[in-house]
Scaffold this motif. Structure first.
Motif, PDB file in Angstrom:
ATOM      1  N   LEU A 255       0.829  -1.209   0.000  1.00  0.00           N
ATOM      2  CA  LEU A 255       0.000   0.000   0.000  1.00  0.00           C
ATOM      3  C   LEU A 255       0.862   1.256   0.000  1.00  0.00           C
ATOM      4  O   LEU A 255       0.541   2.248  -0.663  1.00  0.00           O
ATOM      5  N   GLY A 256       1.951   1.225   0.737  1.00  0.00           N
ATOM      6  CA  GLY A 256       2.855   2.367   0.736  1.00  0.00           C
ATOM      7  C   GLY A 256       3.476   2.604  -0.631  1.00  0.00           C
ATOM      8  O   GLY A 256       3.632   3.750  -1.055  1.00  0.00           O
ATOM      9  N   CYS A 257       3.818   1.527  -1.318  1.00  0.00           N
ATOM     10  CA  CYS A 257       4.361   1.654  -2.676  1.00  0.00           C
ATOM     11  C   CYS A 257       3.337   2.256  -3.634  1.00  0.00           C
ATOM     12  O   CYS A 257       3.676   3.080  -4.486  1.00  0.00           O
ATOM     13  N   LEU A 258       2.078   1.833  -3.494  1.00  0.00           N
ATOM     14  CA  LEU A 258       1.015   2.411  -4.320  1.00  0.00           C
ATOM     15  C   LEU A 258       0.863   3.900  -4.044  1.00  0.00           C
ATOM     16  O   LEU A 258       0.694   4.704  -4.963  1.00  0.00           O
ATOM     17  N   LYS A 259       0.932   4.252  -2.773  1.00  0.00           N
ATOM     18  CA  LYS A 259       0.857   5.670  -2.415  1.00  0.00           C
ATOM     19  C   LYS A 259       2.012   6.445  -3.040  1.00  0.00           C
ATOM     20  O   LYS A 259       1.834   7.549  -3.566  1.00  0.00           O
ATOM     21  N   GLY A 260       3.211   5.868  -3.008  1.00  0.00           N
ATOM     22  CA  GLY A 260       4.363   6.522  -3.607  1.00  0.00           C
ATOM     23  C   GLY A 260       4.229   6.683  -5.106  1.00  0.00           C
ATOM     24  O   GLY A 260       4.660   7.677  -5.681  1.00  0.00           O
ATOM     25  N   SER A 264       4.286  10.310  -6.593  1.00  0.00           N
ATOM     26  CA  SER A 264       5.639  10.509  -7.141  1.00  0.00           C
ATOM     27  C   SER A 264       6.643  10.864  -6.046  1.00  0.00           C
ATOM     28  O   SER A 264       7.581  11.636  -6.267  1.00  0.00           O
ATOM     29  N   SER A 265       6.441  10.294  -4.848  1.00  0.00           N
ATOM     30  CA  SER A 265       7.335  10.589  -3.730  1.00  0.00           C
ATOM     31  C   SER A 265       8.385   9.500  -3.526  1.00  0.00           C
ATOM     32  O   SER A 265       9.086   9.502  -2.518  1.00  0.00           O
ATOM     33  N   GLY A 266       8.492   8.567  -4.458  1.00  0.00           N
ATOM     34  CA  GLY A 266       9.433   7.469  -4.323  1.00  0.00           C
ATOM     35  C   GLY A 266       8.714   6.226  -3.857  1.00  0.00           C
ATOM     36  O   GLY A 266       8.201   6.191  -2.729  1.00  0.00           O
ATOM     37  N   ILE A 267       8.648   5.209  -4.713  1.00  0.00           N
ATOM     38  CA  ILE A 267       7.851   4.018  -4.417  1.00  0.00           C
ATOM     39  C   ILE A 267       8.400   3.269  -3.202  1.00  0.00           C
ATOM     40  O   ILE A 267       7.680   3.002  -2.240  1.00  0.00           O
ATOM     41  N   LEU A 268       9.684   2.915  -3.238  1.00  0.00           N
ATOM     42  CA  LEU A 268      10.270   2.151  -2.139  1.00  0.00           C
ATOM     43  C   LEU A 268      10.303   2.956  -0.847  1.00  0.00           C
ATOM     44  O   LEU A 268      10.027   2.425   0.239  1.00  0.00           O
ATOM     45  N   LYS A 269      10.628   4.228  -0.948  1.00  0.00           N
ATOM     46  CA  LYS A 269      10.672   5.081   0.232  1.00  0.00           C
ATOM     47  C   LYS A 269       9.308   5.137   0.907  1.00  0.00           C
ATOM     48  O   LYS A 269       9.196   5.004   2.134  1.00  0.00           O
ATOM     49  N   SER A 270       8.268   5.318   0.101  1.00  0.00           N
ATOM     50  CA  SER A 270       6.918   5.379   0.646  1.00  0.00           C
ATOM     51  C   SER A 270       6.511   4.043   1.258  1.00  0.00           C
ATOM     52  O   SER A 270       5.847   4.000   2.302  1.00  0.00           O
ATOM     53  N   MET A 274       5.470   3.573   5.239  1.00  0.00           N
ATOM     54  CA  MET A 274       4.204   3.010   5.715  1.00  0.00           C
ATOM     55  C   MET A 274       4.447   1.799   6.621  1.00  0.00           C
ATOM     56  O   MET A 274       3.733   1.589   7.599  1.00  0.00           O
ATOM     57  N   LEU A 275       5.447   1.015   6.275  1.00  0.00           N
ATOM     58  CA  LEU A 275       5.802  -0.128   7.116  1.00  0.00           C
ATOM     59  C   LEU A 275       6.271   0.343   8.488  1.00  0.00           C
ATOM     60  O   LEU A 275       5.904  -0.244   9.530  1.00  0.00           O
ATOM     61  N   LEU A 276       7.059   1.402   8.512  1.00  0.00           N
ATOM     62  CA  LEU A 276       7.523   1.971   9.769  1.00  0.00           C
ATOM     63  C   LEU A 276       6.355   2.535  10.579  1.00  0.00           C
ATOM     64  O   LEU A 276       6.279   2.341  11.800  1.00  0.00           O
ATOM     65  N   ASN A 277       5.451   3.208   9.893  1.00  0.00           N
ATOM     66  CA  ASN A 277       4.278   3.779  10.551  1.00  0.00           C
ATOM     67  C   ASN A 277       3.448   2.693  11.227  1.00  0.00           C
ATOM     68  O   ASN A 277       3.057   2.812  12.401  1.00  0.00           O
ATOM     69  N   GLY A 278       3.170   1.618  10.485  1.00  0.00           N
ATOM     70  CA  GLY A 278       2.393   0.520  11.045  1.00  0.00           C
ATOM     71  C   GLY A 278       3.103  -0.169  12.200  1.00  0.00           C
ATOM     72  O   GLY A 278       2.473  -0.555  13.198  1.00  0.00           O
ATOM     73  N   SER A 279       4.416  -0.309  12.084  1.00  0.00           N
ATOM     74  CA  SER A 279       5.190  -0.968  13.143  1.00  0.00           C
ATOM     75  C   SER A 279       5.160  -0.161  14.436  1.00  0.00           C
ATOM     76  O   SER A 279       5.003  -0.711  15.529  1.00  0.00           O
TER      77      SER A 279
END
Length: 306
Positions: A255-260, A264-270, A274-279
């Motif tokens: 989902l974070g990659c889709l958001k990225g 256009s904010s960077g797919i992997l970065k996003s 999101m993974l960090l946010n959920g954790s």
């Protein structure tokens, strides 16, 4: 004089005019037209005099690389992220407060109840916020139209000042505004954006707003159910909790990659954000539940039985 004129006329009638011989003129060799950046090669480098003679080469346009995410895509990603983080927080709280071997039955009861209630709340909230935004835009547009009808000079002066702040000389700003003022509807459109930062006319139908709410609710349910999938067979324990963590982490990253991709904010970065946010959210929920269990002690389920 008349004899000379008759002689010339007679010669024009009886003699044929011979065309110029073309054997000594060589035609330029033909070759395939080469295209350079969307413009034929023979058009590149034409001087201004060529344009004056009536030839206007086609203007080269930059490729349109804009991404059209659409409002529904934004709502889907937002609803999915909120759903999965919220539900996993419930699962983590159950594991932190009752232990990782907490009954799957308990996890599913609290998880599904929270999922449906929060999903409805999010969907209804999306509907209300959408209608509120449209009503606000519509009201502001009516006000701008009224001001343009009753105080056109004042509105034009406001627009001139806006363009001056953007770096346009006053003389040029006046010309632009005078031209725009000949189309009142266009003038109001631009005024809404430049002065208020609002786009659109606020005329979206209730059906469109309802669709957005339905997408939010559906996305919340679908993605929010992911952390509960590991418990659906009815088993519990540390391994099941670990599977729930893995499923949640992978889905959050996707989902974070889709958001990225949409922003256009960077797919992997996003994805990692999101993974960090959920954790972090799950960790807070787990820690809070464990802390409450330490403070109050006892088995909350046995307390309920008594």
């Amino acid at each position: 004089g008349s004899h000379l004129g008759g002689f010339v006329l007679e010669n024009l009638r009886t003699k044929q005019v011979q065309p110029l011989p073309m054997t000594d003129i060589e035609a330029p060799p033909s070759k395939p037209t080469e295209i350079t950046d969307g413009v034929p090669a023979e058009h590149v480098g034409l001087t201004t005099s060529s344009s004056r003679r009536g030839f206007h080469p086609p203007a080269a346009k930059a490729p349109e690389g804009h991404k059209s995410s659409g409002g529904y895509a934004r709502v889907m990603v937002f609803g999915g992220l909120d759903g999965i983080i919220t539900t996993f927080a419930v699962v983590a709280a159950a594991a932190g407060g009752l232990g990782s071997d907490v009954s799957a039955h308990i996890v599913l009861i609290f998880g599904v109840a929270n999922l449906i209630a929060d999903g409805f709340s999010m969907g209804f909230g999306e509907f209300i916020s959408g209608r509120t935004e449209q009503d606000y835009i519509k009201a502001e547009r009516k006000r701008e139209e009224w001001e343009m009808d009753n105080f056109p000079d004042g509105e034009k002066e406001e627009m001139i000042e806006i363009y001056e702040k953007k770096g346009l000389p006053r003389a040029d700003a006046v010309k632009v505004v005078e031209l725009l003022s000949t189309k009142p509807s266009l003038f109001v459109d631009i005024m809404m954006v430049e002065e208020l930062g609002l786009v659109g006319e606020g005329d979206d139908s209730k059906l469109e707003t309802f669709k957005g709410a339905a997408v939010m609710f559906g996305s919340f349910l679908v993605f929010g159910a992911v952390p509960l999938l590991a418990y659906t067979p009815g088993k519990s324990g540390g391994a099941v909790f670990g599977i729930s963590i893995a499923l949640t982490g992978v889905t959050l990253f996707i989902l974070g990659c889709l958001k990225g991709k949409f922003t256009s904010s960077g797919i992997l970065k996003s994805g990692f954000m999101m993974l960090l946010n959920g954790s972090i959210a799950a960790g807070i929920s787990y820690g809070a539940a464990a802390l409450i269990d330490v403070i109050f002690g006892g088995d909350p389920l046995s307390d309920c039985d008594n």
